[in-house]
Scaffold this active site. Sequence first.
Site, PDB file in Angstrom:
ATOM      1  N   CYS A  19       0.827  -1.212   0.000  1.00 29.97           N
ATOM      2  CA  CYS A  19       0.000   0.000   0.000  1.00 29.97           C
ATOM      3  C   CYS A  19       0.861   1.262   0.000  1.00 29.97           C
ATOM      4  CB  CYS A  19      -1.013  -0.030   1.141  1.00 29.97           C
ATOM      5  SG  CYS A  19      -2.359   1.155   0.896  1.00 29.97           S
TER       6      CYS A  19
ATOM      7  N   GLU B 218      -1.881  -8.716   3.902  1.00 26.48           N
ATOM      8  CA  GLU B 218      -1.735  -9.150   5.310  1.00 26.48           C
ATOM      9  C   GLU B 218      -3.106  -9.303   5.986  1.00 26.48           C
ATOM     10  OE1 GLU B 218      -1.321  -6.097   4.319  1.00 26.48           O
ATOM     11  OE2 GLU B 218      -2.194  -4.750   5.819  1.00 26.48           O
TER      12      GLU B 218
ATOM     13  N   HIS C 236      -3.944  -4.885   0.535  1.00 23.36           N
ATOM     14  CA  HIS C 236      -3.421  -5.301   1.845  1.00 23.36           C
ATOM     15  C   HIS C 236      -3.521  -6.818   2.012  1.00 23.36           C
ATOM     16  CE1 HIS C 236      -2.596  -1.530   4.036  1.00 23.36           C
ATOM     17  NE2 HIS C 236      -3.507  -1.000   3.231  1.00 23.36           N
TER      18      HIS C 236
END
Length: 231
Positions: A105, A210, A208
């Site tokens: 990001c 994660e 994202h």
Amino acid sequence: MVLIGVTPSLTEHGNITKNQDYFSAVFRAGALPVLLPLTEDEAVMEAKLRRVDGLLITGGADVGPDMYGEEKLPCCGETEPARDRFEFPLCRLALEKDMPIFAICRGHQVLSCALGGTLYQDIAQQYGPELKHPQYDIPRDKVHDMAVEEGSLLHRITNLTRFQVNSRHHQAIKTPGAGLKVIAHASDGLIEGVELPGKKFVLGVQWHPEALSDRYAEAQALFDAFVGACK
Ligand code: MN
């Protein structure tokens, strides 16, 4: 055990923070994440990089437009100047060392701007409102489609040429930094992924992973491949 240096955010009260999702994804990949406090001393950055095997440049507030030679427009959001002053030289040092870099990001935007790229200060105003990229209220679910270049690092890792991602950004790469290859586009054409050919492992993603990696194999696979490249 592979050590992954993770860049932090800085709160208005001066605390450094980072969402646990980043650490959990690195743990699942079998590596040990360590948070890297901010510094502007390049000798200290050097010393830090000598002690880690890979660099994870994380998400956060907007990159300061001064970092890519533009005036800050009203449509630009909150910036993190202290992080810019840390992450830009840190990223360049890691590139010089050919250290594996995974940039997420804001990190993906830092990577591109550190190589001379520019950003849309606001997608809706400067690129187009066709696709809603700033979906901050849906942090951990997939919201838009993405096409992946065949044969790219992303394709080789995931074995997919199309998948859906979350989207928590109102800025994006306008002109990619020197040497970066664009390897993923959202359905509106916006850049969502880059790699740096010729390096061991340099991957930037606008979404994202994660926050998806606990439920989606292709998201965790990015962390696994990154850690694999750090060995
Ligand atoms: Mn997006």
